[in-house]
Design an enzyme around this catalytic site. Structure first.
Site, short mmCIF file in Angstrom:
data_model
loop_
_atom_site.label_atom_id
_atom_site.label_comp_id
_atom_site.label_asym_id
_atom_site.label_seq_id
_atom_site.Cartn_x
_atom_site.Cartn_y
_atom_site.Cartn_z
N GLU A 299 0.79 -1.21 0.03
CA GLU A 299 0.22 0.14 0.05
C GLU A 299 0.79 1.40 0.05
OE1 GLU A 299 -3.46 1.92 2.88
OE2 GLU A 299 -2.15 0.39 3.55
N LYS A 367 -9.37 2.84 -3.26
CA LYS A 367 -9.96 2.16 -2.00
C LYS A 367 -11.23 2.71 -1.89
CE LYS A 367 -8.81 1.40 2.69
NZ LYS A 367 -7.80 1.66 3.66
N CYS A 417 -5.37 -2.38 1.72
CA CYS A 417 -5.31 -2.26 3.30
C CYS A 417 -6.51 -3.36 4.03
CB CYS A 417 -5.27 -1.00 3.67
SG CYS A 417 -4.98 -0.98 5.63
#
Length: 545
Positions: A299, A367, A417
């Site tokens: 990430e 995300k 994540c």
């Protein structure tokens, strides 16, 4: 008769003493919190499954002894607070990173989630108390079913309310015993959590010497034996093969640079960080001109400033060219910036970007499930603070989707994540991928139980979806996981290295992917019906009379 009196009197005294000790200790807040904390030992990395019986058995006994709704709420809340404080203490470690301006808020961060989830437990206590008042003739086994159903429903709601945080579900205690964990592919995490909660609260039937204790224990033992045997058979029958044909194998190179969070965003070190990533990613001898290669970086491994020079871009292209023309694809976490034409302001996205060996963008994923307070600030109009990331915060992407790059790389679902922690929300239901690519950065949490728990949750998602999962974590634990939750290769926490693994074969859609939480909801309804069966029958008989 006279000879039996002393023995009888001793038994009465011991029984009375036992009741008085139990009565007094179940009133003590510190004991309830401590009992809750013991339950965290059932979670990764410990996997001490019997430890889960401690908090839920104590909770059951404490609630049965509660005489008011207030008592029921607080006793349950204390148990829940201890359970989640011990299981989630590491979340607050994000504020201990050197240079973080919010270190003063560490106590608040340490207590916030445990207090929130303690309120969930408190509501369970109130509902259980209401059940006992409404059905005073309910026998102990009915209370056992009802309380277990309440706890199971609470775990489900935890996944959705207030942005959701389904971390450390009871089902995850079985990741350490993979044959049982295989049932995730059939009944899902909430179904397995419900079964686990029935086991965890069962000891109360023995403590109170209820006549159904042996029957209930035998039934649960039989169910677990069947689940275990089915899992063993599934694992024995499984085969882990390459997803591609032998003429075109797909190798995933999972890079773990082990860059500390304190140094990660130091612009003076960007060149060093990039050099580390490229050195780990370089083709090993004999890999050039063979098959297809996916390089998976963690990430936010790179950003625009890190790649802002021609030298940096050339070095990345050179590394990818080392695998042969058109054979390597780079999947990297990246801080992506996009200008909003309507507002004229820049929007920041926590993204995963796919580049070919010419650094053309093949596709990207933003995300969607952002971390409250970490990546965006809830109620920002009322809270005069920024998120932990240190700027205005991230914008959210549209949600799960399958990335099809069209360059010989199998279609995959990108997860950034902690998006991987949400059951049933990690793939596009209308376009099933063939593997999961997860880039994450657990360096915020240091050497704690957090990274081990995150890895275990990823293993659970692989089993549920029947898909292999490649996980690149900045400081670990990076891993390749097959569709049965088995770790094919792993890089230990706080070490530097690269994993080079052939991508495992995806399984056909599992029952859980087809029916999702049907088993869970059906079980809740059946348990409620049995919990209220006698009372319903009495009402029918009374009306008939």
């Amino acid at each position: 008769m006279a000879a039996a009196l002393p023995d009888y009197g001793l038994r009465v005294c011991l029984k009375t003493l036992k009741k008085r000790v139990m009565f007094h200790i179940l009133h003590r807040w510190w004991f309830l919190i401590l009992a809750g904390a013991v339950g965290a030992l059932a979670m990764p990395p410990f996997y001490i499954v019997p430890a889960l019986t401690v908090p839920f058995t104590v909770l059951f006994l404490a609630l049965r002894d509660a005489t008011t709704g207030r008592q029921a709420f607080w006793r349950a809340a204390y148990v829940g607070f201890g359970y989640h404080l011990a299981g989630l203490y590491w979340v607050a470690n994000a504020l201990l990173v050197p240079g973080n301006p919010y270190i003063w808020a560490y106590p608040l961060a340490l207590l916030f989630l445990p207090m929130l989830f303690a309120a969930y437990f408190g509501c369970v206590g109130l509902l259980y108390r209401r059940f006992r008042l409404k059905y005073p003739d309910a026998v102990l086994w009915q209370e056992w079913l009802y309380l277990s159903a309440l706890l199971g429903a609470m775990e489900y709601l935890r996944a959705f309310l207030f942005s959701g945080f389904p971390w450390n579900l009871p089902a995850y205690t079985w990741i350490g015993l993979l044959p049982v964990a295989q049932s995730l592919a059939l009944i899902g995490p909430y179904g397995l959590s419900l079964l686990t909660l029935l086991v965890a609260t069962l000891p109360v039937l023995f403590v109170l010497k209820h006549r159904t204790a042996a029957t209930a224990a035998a039934a649960l033992a039989l169910i677990l034996a069947i689940v275990f045997a089915g899992g063993v058979w599934r694992l024995i029958a499984s085969q882990t093969n390459s997803l591609a044909t032998p003429a075109l194998p797909v190798t995933v190179h999972i890079v773990q640079p082990n860059i500390s969070q304190a140094e990660k965003w130091d612009s003076a070190l960007y060149g060093q960080h990039l050099k580390t990533l490229l050195t780990l990613s370089a083709a090993a001898p004999g890999q050039a001109e063979t098959g297809r290669h996916v390089l998976l970086w963690p990430e936010t491994a790179v950003n625009g400033r890190m790649l802002g020079t021609t030298e940096a871009i050339a070095s990345v292209k050179g590394m990818l060219a080392g695998y042969g023309a058109g054979r390597a694809t780079l999947l990297t976490g990246m801080l992506r910036v996009e200008n909003n034409r309507e507002t004229g302001k820049d929007a920041y996205y926590n993204s995963m970007i796919a580049w070919n060996d010419r650094l053309d963008t093949l596709d990207y994923f933003d995300k969607a499930h952002l971390v409250p307070f970490g990546e965006y600030m809830p109620f920002e109009d009322y809270i005069p603070l920024g998120p932990i990331v240190g700027f205005s915060g991230f914008a959210a992407g549209p949600g799960p989707r399958t990335l099809r790059l069209g360059n010989g790389i199998p279609p995959f679902s990108a997860l950034v994540c902690y998006e991987v922690i949400f059951p049933g929300q990690i793939v596009d239901e209308t376009d099933r991928p063939t593997w999961l690519a997860n880039s994450t950065n657990d360096s915020w949490y240091g050497r704690s139980t957090g990274p081990y728990q995150h890895l275990a949750i990823t293993r659970a998602r692989a089993i549920e979806e029947g898909l292999p999962a490649a996980r690149a974590a900045n400081t670990g634990i990076s891993a390749m996981i097959d569709p049965y939750g088995r770790i094919q290769a792993a890089q230990p926490l706080n070490t530097i290295g690269v994993l080079r693994v052939t991508l495992p074969l995806a399984l056909p859609a599992t029952p859980y992917t087809q029916h999702r939480n049907l088993f869970f909801f059906t079980s809740l309804i059946v348990m409620y019906m049995f919990a209220t069966r006698i009372q319903v029958k009495k009402k029918i008989d009374a009306n008939a009379a």
